[in-house]
Design an enzyme around this catalytic site. Structure first.
Site: not given
Lengths: 758, 591
Positions: A66, A419
């Site tokens: 990510c 994330h």
């Protein structure tokens, strides 16, 4: 005609999920329309633009990638950067792109995927119920609002875009830059407006060349940004070195290309476009308190790393790093004037403002007590607009106005896991949330949810500001919240000749675009038609601005899938060499042209448009065929695939991913913590090499390095970034100098750094 | 720090409490009593006139969510559902005694200025018989069955407390989360609210008290909510009325609300969708449709937002049977705050788009549009004499604007985050010098002094240390290059522009953003971190300075008493001006 095309394209673009299933005509699972599709429908979709500004592709996450996805999305929507990547060294011939796309863009059959998944699920349950196996967990009903579910659906229903190495077609050897360009190009060229990019190839290249990213671990998005920018610079320069200096193309074309050089920073012919976008200059002024002599030193930066304070603003963080700093005790300053270590006052100011200001908020801070990095959840507010207070007196345009256009958000409790997502302002579709595979429109106020004080551990980590003007801002503000009228405006912006112009908000970027790119070139608009007869050769030859050597280097372009493409009167390359002036001239000429001529042309155009339609229909058919074939193929393979590939993917979602990341990441702690602490380390440094444990002796050497001479501005060679002499960054410098020769570094300006070192 | 032992909880969920207590789990009790503390030697403020000592810190309790709201266990940080707006604690203070407390400097033309809506016979108030009691709202809030109001808690001895108190004492009304508290600040147990209203879902965002109608038996409070609904509340009788019910006139949140000065019935509410609406507390709502008769409705259509003010309903409209009385659309952006000038002619409005709009609200015209340096503006106030407007915003700056000269006067740098409230201290203002304060998201309270004489000569080294004001320090680095032309240039460009715009039909002057190099910079005379959470309101009283914070801390500082604090008194401003601007500049840098 135009309206027909538009509706045709809309079908392709916004209802893609059904395309794969069209032959069946009995889709058992009607997919609910996603917010993005809804928005695209409501905004009224003209034909797909050729500058890529209305493509909204998610990116597949291969497990902790990510950091890459969030940064790539930000870079894609940095309009001048995207344009430059697309245009350097040339645009890929559309034929070769389309050939690649035909292979790489895969429409999916959602129903089949669903079925296959259900099968796999059954299988798994059956397996689980075998004696000895742990009791099967009853499958939890899926939360349809969870992002995991949305991502899964997206991955099963949206067209998938593989990106493969296409570097040969524009005459470069494979590098991180070319794989980035390949992603951008295939997104721009795809007929679908939504989909999912599979950046596998990009990651392969990245990992091949940078050991640090080779693992499947969580990485720092800012370090990655820094690496990408540096690599792009390096790749582009290496390429320029390799090729002989292009002999001058015919005089008229150089003129036009020169114009684009002067008017916009982004020119295909120069290698300095990254610098011109992201680079700014810092000046450190040091005043010796003994002789009062002021010495100055310039440094260049590609992004700024700022220290954070609780309850502060980005403005204040920026001002802080220009605050005066005393050099005393162990950190005395070597004054060349009085010759010796003296007490001095130092302040850093911005001398040249970058066009794109990338701000890295140093949320990960090394704490002495805990002996590790900690995430700071300070509330740091960031406004939609910004000016810099800490400029030098002689800075050009010291009151330059910036607007926020992208935010990279880190979610998680610490630096070693978590994330990343990005929230990006698109040209005229408002703000969008890019969370790996998922793309969703969000409210403008949503951007303010990441100051750091909200529950959920999500904080802004990198902010992208771009230059703008007050007029542009005013215009945009008028457009905001006028949803009803916005749609009208979009309609109105479609000129009578069916030529869509970016409505409303588009102006913001126009300042930073090079003129050539102002208009979509390739699509069926009528405007380009008149110019075609005047430059007939261009249909056959590659544009004259291509370096002469490139055709030799280039592999022969793949055969276009459908012969009609040869009739396309305009290749994108041609557009590149046309300056605005020229076009204006042509426009005049065209107006002066006789009406008969016009009529004839119109006929021609109609014929051409029809041809295009036919071609597109054929393309669609081909795509359908392909998808049918691949569907059949998949149906055969899917059960096994889901057993193998599907499962890891599922498990890589959500918490399990966090866990994995944290574990592996902590292993690096010992080696990399210092570089992480300042977050400005050279990402390319292989972490396998043990860090020289004794950086201290190095420090005086650095301190004694001559200060008054300002480094040559032009060079891309070693710049001793400021960070090296007065902050823990110095720990990395020996390695950095070896491995990162010629790299740029972001500056992290920290006060108190002396005490840490001493 | 001295903290009282927690009193017994008042608000528990009985079932959950029993379940939790028997299982040894966490008991879902949320403390809801206000706590007062007296930090010893706490946070004193040093200014030229002496030391302001922190009297106390009253922490208002944040009410638990309404039982109907499902508790959020794992908040999704990426949830795209827009969160309802809320606001930190703001206070409305009122003293119902007869003693006039605020010094009112001579303001030109207060008497002469007509009142809003005077020209419209349809708005003429029905004749009020002298001596008659003031009209109260219709519904009893305690017995209300409305789903809007959750419940009302009155103090056991509320009546006794009200009867026994000194009428000169201060009442405070404060919003916190979904609660609205009525506090008696002069009482011994001031932490115990006289009344606490809990609303079901809506948060009150702004509220105001009508200075004209207050008496020992009557206080008119209006409050605007996050749902758009407005409550007219009379606390003495515990009656209320709901205006703009379910957003029938305007369904966007109320961001700011004020009684129109001099009016018994009319108040103005700013809505988040950029509309300013005048309501009459006595009138019924009606579904609002823009009145097409007014010429500006036409211009609105044609120019689609070009005009700075679209009058969707004029105060002069004949149709005044129902609310709204007037409705103007200023922008598509949120109006963050507005303030009426002391002479009751002008209205200063600040918006999220970064503009400050000065209106002649009686004529329904926008006179000037100024722009922040960058980012939205958040707060605005007028100097007591009505000559200056002070704003604060997302550029971390407090900015002084001159109404008569129609230009920026100075930018004040000193906050480390957004500025959330500004206020003048009328007790320390005279005809030449002004004192104002500002608070912000950086948890700081800053005090500023500026004087008229020096504003036009940004760079002066006058040794008038006798004056207690600080001096205007222009950014030294730019001084040498720009001082010569700055004054002349500014006026010239200004006059040109005015001329230009007068030629066209538009009464509005749009001022460009002045570059940093040409604007005077003012450093604060005092800067202090006063809490651990963002401060969102600031008020000056005759005997004190008060602030309130996001999480409910109401802090009060006593003003320095004459003679007592003299030996402490020192003036950084004076020393700065005596040693020259260089020092002042560096002092600022260190703030």
């Amino acid at each position: 005609m135009g309206s027909f095309l538009r509706s045709f394209r809309r079908d392709v673009g916004s209802s893609t999920p059904s395309v794969g299933a069209t032959p069946a005509k009995k889709e058992p699972l009607a997919l609910p329309i996603t917010p993005l599709e809804k928005m695209l429908q409501e905004m009224g979709s003209d034909s797909v633009r050729q500058d890529g500004s209305d493509k909204f592709f998610g990116m597949e996450n291969y497990g902790n990638t990510c950091y890459c996805n969030s940064i790539l999305q930000c870079l894609y929507y940095s309009v001048p950067f995207r344009e430059a990547v697309l245009n350097y060294p040339t645009r890929t011939p559309i034929e070769s792109l389309e050939a690649a796309l035909a292979k790489n863009l895969r429409y999916q059959n959602f129903a089949a995927n669903q079925e296959a998944e259900a099968q796999a699920e059954k299988q798994r349950l059956a397996n689980a119920q075998r004696p000895g196996a742990p009791p099967a967990q009853p499958p939890k009903p899926e939360d349809k609002d969870s992002s995991e579910y949305k991502k899964k659906i997206a991955l099963q229903s949206l067209p998938l875009l593989e990106t493969k190495n296409n570097a040969g077609s524009y005459g470069m050897s494979e590098s991180l830059f070319t794989s980035l360009k390949d992603i951008f190009e295939s997104v721009v060229a795809s007929q679908s407006r939504i989909g999912i990019v599979r950046p596998q190839h990009f990651l392969d290249v990245l990992r091949r060349e940078n050991e640090m990213f080779r693992s499947a671990m969580h990485q720092d998005a800012h370090e990655f940004l820094n690496l990408v920018l540096n690599e792009v610079v390096a790749n582009v320069e290496a390429e320029a070195m390799k090729q002989p200096i292009p002999s001058l193309p015919p005089a008229d074309t150089t003129d036009s290309s020169r114009q684009s050089i002067s008017s916009g920073s982004k020119t295909p012919n120069t290698t300095r476009w990254v610098h011109e976008l992201f680079e700014g200059t810092l000046t450190s002024e040091t005043q010796c308190l003994t002789c009062e002599n002021v010495s100055q030193r310039d440094e260049i930066f590609l992004d700024l790393s700022v220290d954070l304070e609780q309850h502060s603003s980005v403005t204040s963080c920026l001002r802080k790093f220009s605050a005066e700093e005393m050099l005393c005790e162990r950190n005395k300053f070597h004054c060349d004037n009085c010759g010796g270590l003296q007490e001095a006052e130092k302040r850093m100011k911005i001398k040249r403002l970058p066009r794109i200001l990338a701000l890295h908020l140093k949320r990960f801070k090394y704490t002495e007590d805990l002996q590790r990095l900690q995430k700071l959840f300070h509330r740091v507010v960031y406004p939609y607009h910004l000016r810099l207070f800490n400029t030098t007196d002689d800075a050009e345009d010291p009151d330059r106005l910036y607007e926020l256009y992208a935010v990279v958000v880190h979610i998680g409790g610490g630096p070693y896991h978590g994330h990343y997502v990005s929230i990006i302002k698109t040209q005229d579709r408002g703000w969008l949330l890019f969370d790996d595979e998922m793309v969703e429109p969000v409210d403008k106020n949503y951007v303010r949810n990441f100051f750091g004080d909200k529950p959920g551990l999500a904080c802004a980590y990198v902010l992208f500001y771009q230059e703008t003007t007050l007029e542009a801002v005013l215009k945009e503000q008028e457009m905001e919240n006028m949803n009803a009228s916005a749609a009208d405006a979009n309609e109105a912006a479609v000129k009578p000749n069916g030529f869509p112009q970016p409505a409303g908000l588009a102006h913001v970027h126009s300042a930073s675009q090079i003129p050539v790119q102002d208009e979509p070139q390739r699509h069926t608009g009528l405007r380009r038609a008149p110019t075609a007869p005047q430059l007939p050769t261009h249909t056959e030859y590659p544009g004259p601005d291509i370096e002469p050597s490139s055709p030799a280097v280039a592999t022969p372009p793949p055969v276009p899938p459908i012969p009609e493409t040869a009739n396309r009167p305009l290749s994108p390359k041609k557009s590149d060499i046309q300056s605005k002036k020229e076009r204006a001239k042509e426009e005049k000429e065209r107006k002066a042209a006789e009406k008969e001529m016009e009529k004839q042309r119109r006929k021609e155009q109609e014929a051409r448009v029809k041809e295009n339609q036919r071609r597109e229909e054929a393309e669609l058919k081909a795509a359908l065929e392909a998808s049918k074939a691949s569907k059949a193929d998949e149906d055969r393979r899917n059960p096994t695939e889901n057993g193998k590939d599907g499962d890891p993917k599922r498990s890589s979602n959500g918490l399990s991913r966090l866990k994995r990341g944290s574990k592996s990441f902590s292993q690096r702690l010992g080696k990399d913590k210092e570089s992480r602490a300042s977050s400005s380390g050279l990402p390319s440094v292989p972490s396998a090499e043990p860090l020289t444990p004794n950086p201290v002796p190095l420090e005086p050497v650095q301190q004694l390095s001559p200060r008054k001479a300002s480094p040559p501005k032009e060079s891309h060679v070693v710049h001793k970034p400021l960070g090296q002499d007065d902050e823990p960054d110095a720990l990395k410098s020996p390695k950095g100098d070896r491995a990162g020769h010629g790299k740029w570094r972001s500056f992290s300006i920290r006060k108190k750094s002396f005490s840490i070192l001493s | 720090m001295f903290v009282l032992p927690p009193p017994p909880p008042r608000y528990t969920v009985p079932v959950a409490y029993a379940a939790g207590a028997s299982n040894g789990m966490a008991v879902p009790v949320v403390e809801t009593n206000n706590i007062i503390s007296h930090p010893e030697g706490g946070c004193s403020l040093q200014a030229g006139e002496g030391t302001y000592l922190l009297r106390d810190d009253l922490h208002l309790a944040t009410p638990p969510p309404h039982p109907s709201e499902a508790p959020v266990m794992n908040p999704n940080p990426l949830a795209t559902v827009p969160a309802p707006p809320t606001s930190g604690v703001k206070l409305s203070l009122v003293s119902i005694g007869s003693r006039i407390k605020t010094p009112t400097p001579s303001v030109d033309g207060v008497g002469a200025a007509s009142l809003f809506g005077d020209g419209n016979p349809a708005l003429a108030a029905p004749p009020v018989k002298e001596g008659l009691k003031r009209r109260k709202p219709k519904n009893n809030i305690i017995k209300s069955s409305s789903s809007f109001v959750s419940r009302v808690i009155t103090h056991e001895t509320a009546t006794k407390r009200l009867n026994d108190r000194n009428p000169d004492g201060l009442f405070a009304f404060a919003n916190i989360n979904r609660a609205f508290q009525w506090l008696d600040l002069s009482a011994k147990q001031k932490e115990e609210p006289v009344t606490k209203i809990l609303f079901t879902k809506a948060h009150m965002i702004s509220h105001d008290i009508n200075e004209l109608t207050k008496s020992t038996s009557h206080i008119d409070v209006v409050m605007g909510s996050s749902a758009g609904d407005i409550i007219w509340y009379e606390p003495m009788s515990q009656k209320y009325a709901r205006i703009n019910k379910n957003g029938v006139v305007n369904n966007s949140p109320v961001t700011h609300i004020k009684w129109i000065p001099g009016s018994e019935n009319l108040f103005m509410a700013a809505h988040a969708n950029g509309q300013l609406v005048v309501y009459d507390k006595e009138k019924e709502d009606a579904l609002f449709a823009p009145e097409l008769g007014s010429p500006s409705a036409e211009t609105m259509k044609s120019s689609s937002g070009r005009s700075p003010l679209q009058i969707l309903k004029s105060v002069n409209s004949r149709n005044q049977k129902t609310n709204p009385v007037a409705l103007w659309k200023l922008a598509n952006q949120k109006i963050t705050q507005f303030a009426f000038s002391p002479d009751r002619r002008h209205l200063a409005v600040v918006l999220e788009d970064g503009s400050l709009r000065v209106m002649d609200y009686l004529k329904e015209e926008v006179l000037d549009i100024f722009r922040s340096y960058y980012g939205g503006l958040i707060c605005v106030c007028w100097s007591p004499d009505g000559k200056y407007i002070v704003t604060g915003g997302q550029d971390d700056l407090v900015t002084i604007w001159s109404l008569p000269e129609r230009k920026i006067v100075a930018r004040c740098q000193g906050h480390n985050s957004w500025v959330s409230a500004v206020a003048f201290d009328p007790w320390r203002c005279d005809d030449r010098t002004y004192r104002f304060g500002s608070v912000g998201d950086d948890c700081r309270l800053l005090l500023w002094d500026f004087s008229v004489g020096m504003l036009h000569r940004p760079r002066v080294h006058q040794a008038n240390a006798r004056q207690r004001t600080s001096m205007i320090v222009s950014n030294t680095q730019h001084l040498n290059r720009h001082r010569a032309d700055s004054g002349g240039n500014r006026t010239r460009s200004d006059s040109q522009e005015t001329a230009d715009t007068y030629n066209s039909y538009d009464p509005t002057v749009r001022h460009p953003v002045e570059p940093r190099a040409r604007t005077a910079l003012l450093p604060p005379i005092m800067s202090k971190i006063v809490g651990e959470d963002p401060i969102c309101w600031l008020g000056f009283q005759e005997d004190s300075i008060m602030t309130s914070s996001l999480e409910g801390h109401i802090r009060t500082w006593d003003r320095p008493r004459e003679g007592i604090n003299d030996n402490y008194s020192y003036s950084p401003a004076i020393s700065a001006s005596a040693t020259g601007s260089g020092r002042a500049d560096s002092m600022m840098g260190s703030l």
